[in-house]
Write a protein that holds these residues in place. Sequence first.
Motif, PDB file in Angstrom:
ATOM      1  N   PRO A  62     159.951  49.140  81.710  1.00  0.00           N
ATOM      2  CA  PRO A  62     161.729  47.885  82.526  1.00  0.00           C
ATOM      3  C   PRO A  62     161.182  46.730  81.887  1.00  0.00           C
ATOM      4  O   PRO A  62     159.979  46.373  82.140  1.00  0.00           O
ATOM      5  CB  PRO A  62     160.577  47.932  83.768  1.00  0.00           C
ATOM      6  CG  PRO A  62     160.437  49.870  83.845  1.00  0.00           C
ATOM      7  CD  PRO A  62     159.555  49.772  82.558  1.00  0.00           C
ATOM      8  N   ASN A  88     167.308  51.090  83.018  1.00  0.00           N
ATOM      9  CA  ASN A  88     165.719  51.743  83.154  1.00  0.00           C
ATOM     10  C   ASN A  88     164.817  50.432  83.324  1.00  0.00           C
ATOM     11  O   ASN A  88     163.357  50.824  83.228  1.00  0.00           O
ATOM     12  CB  ASN A  88     165.294  51.013  81.285  1.00  0.00           C
ATOM     13  CG  ASN A  88     164.328  51.842  80.558  1.00  0.00           C
ATOM     14  OD1 ASN A  88     164.343  52.889  81.280  1.00  0.00           O
ATOM     15  ND2 ASN A  88     163.414  51.464  79.651  1.00  0.00           N
ATOM     16  N   GLY A  89     164.933  50.500  84.757  1.00  0.00           N
ATOM     17  CA  GLY A  89     164.399  49.822  85.986  1.00  0.00           C
ATOM     18  C   GLY A  89     163.886  48.517  85.773  1.00  0.00           C
ATOM     19  O   GLY A  89     162.755  47.900  86.372  1.00  0.00           O
ATOM     20  N   SER A  90     164.572  48.028  85.294  1.00  0.00           N
ATOM     21  CA  SER A  90     164.618  46.155  84.659  1.00  0.00           C
ATOM     22  C   SER A  90     164.246  46.066  86.146  1.00  0.00           C
ATOM     23  O   SER A  90     165.348  45.956  86.645  1.00  0.00           O
ATOM     24  CB  SER A  90     165.762  45.740  83.870  1.00  0.00           C
ATOM     25  OG  SER A  90     164.805  46.367  82.558  1.00  0.00           O
ATOM     26  N   SER A  91     164.204  44.076  86.650  1.00  0.00           N
ATOM     27  CA  SER A  91     164.199  43.598  87.271  1.00  0.00           C
ATOM     28  C   SER A  91     164.698  42.158  87.266  1.00  0.00           C
ATOM     29  O   SER A  91     164.455  41.802  86.271  1.00  0.00           O
ATOM     30  CB  SER A  91     162.795  43.282  87.982  1.00  0.00           C
ATOM     31  OG  SER A  91     162.648  42.677  88.973  1.00  0.00           O
ATOM     32  N   ASP A 125     163.182  44.768  92.223  1.00  0.00           N
ATOM     33  CA  ASP A 125     164.642  43.859  91.508  1.00  0.00           C
ATOM     34  C   ASP A 125     165.020  43.231  92.717  1.00  0.00           C
ATOM     35  O   ASP A 125     164.782  43.766  94.308  1.00  0.00           O
ATOM     36  CB  ASP A 125     164.997  44.897  91.026  1.00  0.00           C
ATOM     37  CG  ASP A 125     165.874  44.852  91.008  1.00  0.00           C
ATOM     38  OD1 ASP A 125     166.561  43.516  90.061  1.00  0.00           O
ATOM     39  OD2 ASP A 125     167.244  45.608  91.085  1.00  0.00           O
TER      40      ASP A 125
END
Length: 131
Positions: A62, A88-91, A125
């Motif tokens: 992420p 991909n779970g990035s914030s 996020d």
Amino acid sequence: FVINCTDSAPGPSESEIRAAGGRFRSRFPTLGVWGSWQLFGCTYWTAPRHTLTPPEAHDSPPLVVVGTLHDPATPYPGAVSMARILGNGSSLVTWEGSGHTAFTRSPCVDKLIEAYLISLDLPPDGSRCQA
């Protein structure tokens, strides 16, 4: 201009830019015409263009994207899109300030980004930092 013109599709024509200049002059008498000249930047670009495709980061851990609400150079909606595209779970971390970039300009942003860089502690996020 090399990056902007090479990475993007052709923009407005000269006649469209001149028409915009007239509208800008009427609406923004002090700087409107000057601002419209910025639109000419890639009008006569003759080098080959290589329009970029959206990035993909399917196999990455992420990632953190930092967006500044009032950034004149990199508009905030671009940060929102980048965080969504990366997936991909990035914030997404939002700084509610003005100016170009937020890191080292906001203790709140600094704390979140340093924790990520040092310990891979991903900020939640939607984290927001006041100006």
